[in-house]
Design a protein around this motif. Structure first.
Motif, short mmCIF file in Angstrom:
data_model
loop_
_atom_site.label_atom_id
_atom_site.label_comp_id
_atom_site.label_asym_id
_atom_site.label_seq_id
_atom_site.Cartn_x
_atom_site.Cartn_y
_atom_site.Cartn_z
N ILE A 67 -11.08 5.36 6.56
CA ILE A 67 -12.16 4.38 6.39
C ILE A 67 -11.70 2.94 6.59
O ILE A 67 -12.36 2.14 7.27
CB ILE A 67 -12.87 4.55 5.02
N ASN A 68 -10.52 2.58 6.07
CA ASN A 68 -10.08 1.20 6.22
C ASN A 68 -9.77 0.83 7.67
O ASN A 68 -9.93 -0.32 8.08
CB ASN A 68 -8.88 0.91 5.32
N PHE A 69 -9.31 1.82 8.43
CA PHE A 69 -9.09 1.58 9.85
C PHE A 69 -10.43 1.43 10.59
O PHE A 69 -10.55 0.62 11.51
CB PHE A 69 -8.23 2.69 10.46
N ALA A 70 -11.41 2.22 10.16
CA ALA A 70 -12.74 2.11 10.76
C ALA A 70 -13.32 0.71 10.54
O ALA A 70 -13.81 0.06 11.47
CB ALA A 70 -13.67 3.17 10.17
N LEU A 71 -13.23 0.23 9.30
CA LEU A 71 -13.75 -1.11 8.99
C LEU A 71 -13.02 -2.18 9.80
O LEU A 71 -13.61 -3.13 10.30
CB LEU A 71 -13.58 -1.42 7.49
N SER A 72 -11.72 -1.99 9.95
CA SER A 72 -10.91 -2.98 10.67
C SER A 72 -11.31 -3.05 12.14
O SER A 72 -11.37 -4.14 12.72
CB SER A 72 -9.43 -2.64 10.55
N ILE A 73 -11.58 -1.88 12.74
CA ILE A 73 -12.00 -1.89 14.15
C ILE A 73 -13.35 -2.58 14.29
O ILE A 73 -13.58 -3.31 15.26
CB ILE A 73 -12.01 -0.45 14.71
N GLU A 74 -14.24 -2.41 13.34
CA GLU A 74 -15.53 -3.12 13.41
C GLU A 74 -15.31 -4.63 13.28
O GLU A 74 -16.00 -5.42 13.94
CB GLU A 74 -16.48 -2.61 12.33
N ILE A 126 -2.80 -3.06 7.06
CA ILE A 126 -1.46 -3.13 6.46
C ILE A 126 -1.52 -2.73 4.98
O ILE A 126 -0.69 -1.94 4.51
CB ILE A 126 -0.88 -4.57 6.62
N ASN A 127 -2.50 -3.24 4.24
CA ASN A 127 -2.64 -2.84 2.83
C ASN A 127 -2.89 -1.36 2.70
O ASN A 127 -2.36 -0.71 1.79
CB ASN A 127 -3.79 -3.61 2.18
N ASP A 128 -3.68 -0.81 3.60
CA ASP A 128 -3.96 0.63 3.56
C ASP A 128 -2.67 1.43 3.76
O ASP A 128 -2.45 2.44 3.09
CB ASP A 128 -4.98 0.97 4.65
N ALA B 142 7.17 -7.49 4.49
CA ALA B 142 7.23 -8.81 5.14
C ALA B 142 5.98 -9.05 5.98
O ALA B 142 5.41 -10.15 5.99
CB ALA B 142 8.49 -8.91 6.01
N LEU B 143 5.53 -8.00 6.65
CA LEU B 143 4.33 -8.10 7.48
C LEU B 143 3.11 -8.47 6.62
O LEU B 143 2.28 -9.30 7.02
CB LEU B 143 4.10 -6.76 8.18
N LYS B 144 3.03 -7.86 5.45
CA LYS B 144 1.91 -8.15 4.53
C LYS B 144 1.92 -9.63 4.10
O LYS B 144 0.89 -10.30 4.11
CB LYS B 144 2.00 -7.25 3.30
N VAL B 145 3.11 -10.12 3.76
CA VAL B 145 3.24 -11.52 3.34
C VAL B 145 2.79 -12.47 4.46
O VAL B 145 2.05 -13.44 4.23
CB VAL B 145 4.70 -11.83 2.92
N ILE B 146 3.22 -12.17 5.68
CA ILE B 146 2.87 -13.03 6.81
C ILE B 146 1.37 -12.96 7.10
O ILE B 146 0.71 -13.99 7.28
CB ILE B 146 3.68 -12.62 8.07
N ALA B 147 0.82 -11.74 7.12
CA ALA B 147 -0.61 -11.57 7.44
C ALA B 147 -1.47 -12.33 6.42
O ALA B 147 -2.43 -13.02 6.80
CB ALA B 147 -0.98 -10.10 7.46
#
Lengths: 297, 297
Positions: A67-74, A126-128, B142-147
Motif C-alpha cells: 500500500i505505501n508503494f502504491a500511495l507513493s506512485i500516485e 523508505i519508511n516502509d 542515512a537515506l531516511k535522514v537525508i530524505a
C-alpha cells in the motif's frame, strides 16, 4: 460491470490511505500541504496505485504489503502533472475540469508542491522499508524500479523530449520514445513494483512487463483514436484538437483502421502474456486491458 | 592554510566523481543532461558533500563508503538552487557570476533539470545500498535522514515559508524557522549521514547534531553581518542589499555587536560538542567552524 466495482473498491482504499498519509498540520508551511492535497484529491482514477495492489495480490502477496508503494506512485504521478501543467511547460489552466495547481496557489508554490510530493513519495517508501525488515530486500528492489522509471531515463526524460519536440515534425521513433517514457514507464513500474513486493518470480516479472508495455502503448494509441473519432460528449472535451494543433500522433503515421487493429493486437498480446497466472485473479487484468484499449472516454 | 588545502583536496575528489556519475549521453533527452551538468559545475564549494566524507572518516569509516551519498546531497542542494532561482521564486538571473539555469535553458528545462537531479540523487543512493549489502542497514538510515531533511518538513518547508513571507514583517521565530529549515537542515543531514555510514554511536550522532546546528545558524548570522559591514570587494557583491530590500534578517532583531557575540558563542559551542572525538581528526571541524563564522566572504 465487475471491473468497475473492483476499481471502485481499490480506489476507495487508496483515497482513504492518501488522506491519512498526506500532511495536514497547522505549521508554518501549511500552504504547501494544502497545495499537495488539492492536486492529489483532484479526481484521479488511481490507475497506477490500483495496479500496484492488484499485481501484488496476483502473485500471491497481500495488498497491504504494497500500500505505501502504491500511495507513493500516485504522489509521483501527481507531481508530474503539477509540473507538466506549469506555464513554462504545457501551460494548462484546467485539468479534469478543475483549475490547475499553479492557477490556485501560484507558480512558486506549484513548483514546491511538486517537489514536495516527489520527496514525500521517497520518504514514504523508505519508511516502509525500515518498518518492514522481513521484506526489505524485495522492497528496495521495487524502490529501484520506481525511482528509475520516474527519472531522467524514464518519465522526466520523456517529458523533456516532449517539450523540445513541440511544434516540430518529429518521426515515429521519437513519438514512440515520448509515449514509452512519459506514460508507459510509470505504469510498468506500478505493475512490476507490486509484483516484486508480492514475491513474483523472474518469469512472472517478464510476463507482467510484456503486459504493461502492451497496455501502455495501447492506451496511448486509443487516446489518439478518440481525439479523431470519439464522441465529445462521452469524452467531456472537444475532439479534433490534435489535428488543429498540428500535433504529431500515432495517426500521423498510420490509417485509423490500422491503428484500431494495432490496439486490438496489443490487447490480445497483453492478455496472452498472463496466461500462466491464476485464472480467477487474472480476470481483472484481462478486463482492464479490454477497457483501456476499447474505452470511449 | 591547512583547512583550505583539505577542502580543496576533497572538492577535487567530489568534482571528479560527479563528472563520472552525471549522465552525458547523446540520447533524445540529452538537453536535460546538459542543464543538470551546467548547474552542478557552476562553481559550488562542495561544503555539504565534503562534510559527508569528513564525518564518515571522523567516526572511523572510509570516505569511499560515503561517496555516493555525498554526491547525492550535492545533487539535492543544486536542484534546490535551480528551483529557487526560477522567476516564480527568487527570480535570479545570476548565481556566482554565471547565468542561472532557466536563463540558459529556459524555465521548462530548468524545472525538469531540478526534478531530474532530485530523482537521480535518490537513484544513486538506492543503487549504492543495493551494491553494498554489508552496510545496507546503516545506509538506509542515512537515506531516511537525508530524505526528511530535503522534504516538506525540512528544506522545501523552509523555502515555502520564505516565499510566503516575502515583503511581510515576520517575527524572529519565523526567521529562525526559515534559516533552520531552508539551510541548516541539509547541512545537518550531510554531517549525520556521513557519520551514520561510518558507524557512529548515538552519543557521537548527538554531538555532531549539536555541532551542525551551531555552525548552520552561525553561518546564516555571518551572512547577515557581512551584508551590513562586509567588504564588497572581498564579497564579490554589493553590501547593504538586505536593508535596501527591507529584508528581515537577524540584524532586524539584534544589534551588530550582539550578533557578532552570538556567532562567537555558536562557534565555541560547536567546537565544544566535538571534544570527545579523536584530536587529530577533529581539527578540520574546528577550523571549519572558525572559518564559517569569521569568514570575510
Amino acid at each position: 460491470m465487475k471491473l468497475k466495482q473492483e476499481l471502485e473498491k481499490y480506489k476507495n482504499i487508496i483515497d482513504k490511505e492518501l488522506d491519512k498519509i498526506l500532511p495536514n498540520y497547522n505549521t508554518p508551511q501549511k500552504k504547501i500541504f494544502e497545495a499537495m492535497r488539492y492536486s492529489i484529491f483532484a479526481g484521479g482514477k488511481r490507475l497506477r496505485p490500483i495496479l500496484v495492489l492488484k499485481t501484488c495480490e496476483l502473485v500471491g502477496g497481500k495488498y497491504s504489503d504494497a500500500i505505501n508503494f502504491a500511495l507513493s506512485i500516485e504522489m509521483i504521478h501527481t507531481y508530474s502533472l503539477i509540473h507538466d501543467d506549469l506555464p513554462a511547460m504545457d501551460n494548462d489552466d484546467y485539468r479534469r475540469g478543475k483549475l490547475t495547481n499553479h492557477k490556485v496557489f501560484g507558480e512558486g508554490i506549484a513548483v514546491l508542491a511538486g517537489d514536495g510530493l516527489l520527496n514525500l513519495a521517497f520518504e514514504t517508501m523508505i519508511n516502509d522499508i525500515i518498518n518492514d525488515i522481513d521484506k526489505s530486500e524485495r522492497k528496495i528492489k521495487a524502490l529501484k524500479v520506481i525511482a528509475e522509471s520516474a527519472g531522467v531515463f524514464g518519465m522526466i526524460g520523456g517529458q523533456v523530449v516532449d517539450i523540445i519536440s513541440e511544434g516540430r515534425n518529429i518521426d515515429e521513433n521519437t513519438l514512440l520514445y515520448i509515449h514509452e517514457k512519459k506514460t508507459s514507464a510509470l505504469i510498468e513500474a506500478s505493475i512490476l513494483s507490486g509484483a516484486i513486493i508480492g514475491g513474483a518470480s523472474s518469469d512472472e516479472l517478464e510476463r507482467l512487463s510484456t503486459y504493461a508495455r502492451a497496455i501502455g502503448i495501447g492506451y496511448q494509441i486509443r487516446d489518439d483514436i478518440l481525439d479523431r473519432i470519439g464522441d465529445s460528449e462521452k469524452l467531456g472535451k472537444r475532439v479534433g484538437s490534435d489535428e488543429e494543433n498540428n500535433k504529431v500522433t500515432y495517426l500521423s503515421f498510420y490509417e485509423i483502421e490500422d491503428a484500431i487493429r494495432e490496439t486490438e493486437r496489443l490487447c490480445k498480446s497483453a492478455i496472452m502474456a498472463l496466461d500462466s497466472f491464476d485464472k480467477e485473479k487474472v480476470k481483472f487484468f484481462e478486463e482492464l486491458a479490454n477497457y483501456l484499449v476499447y474505452r470511449e472516454n
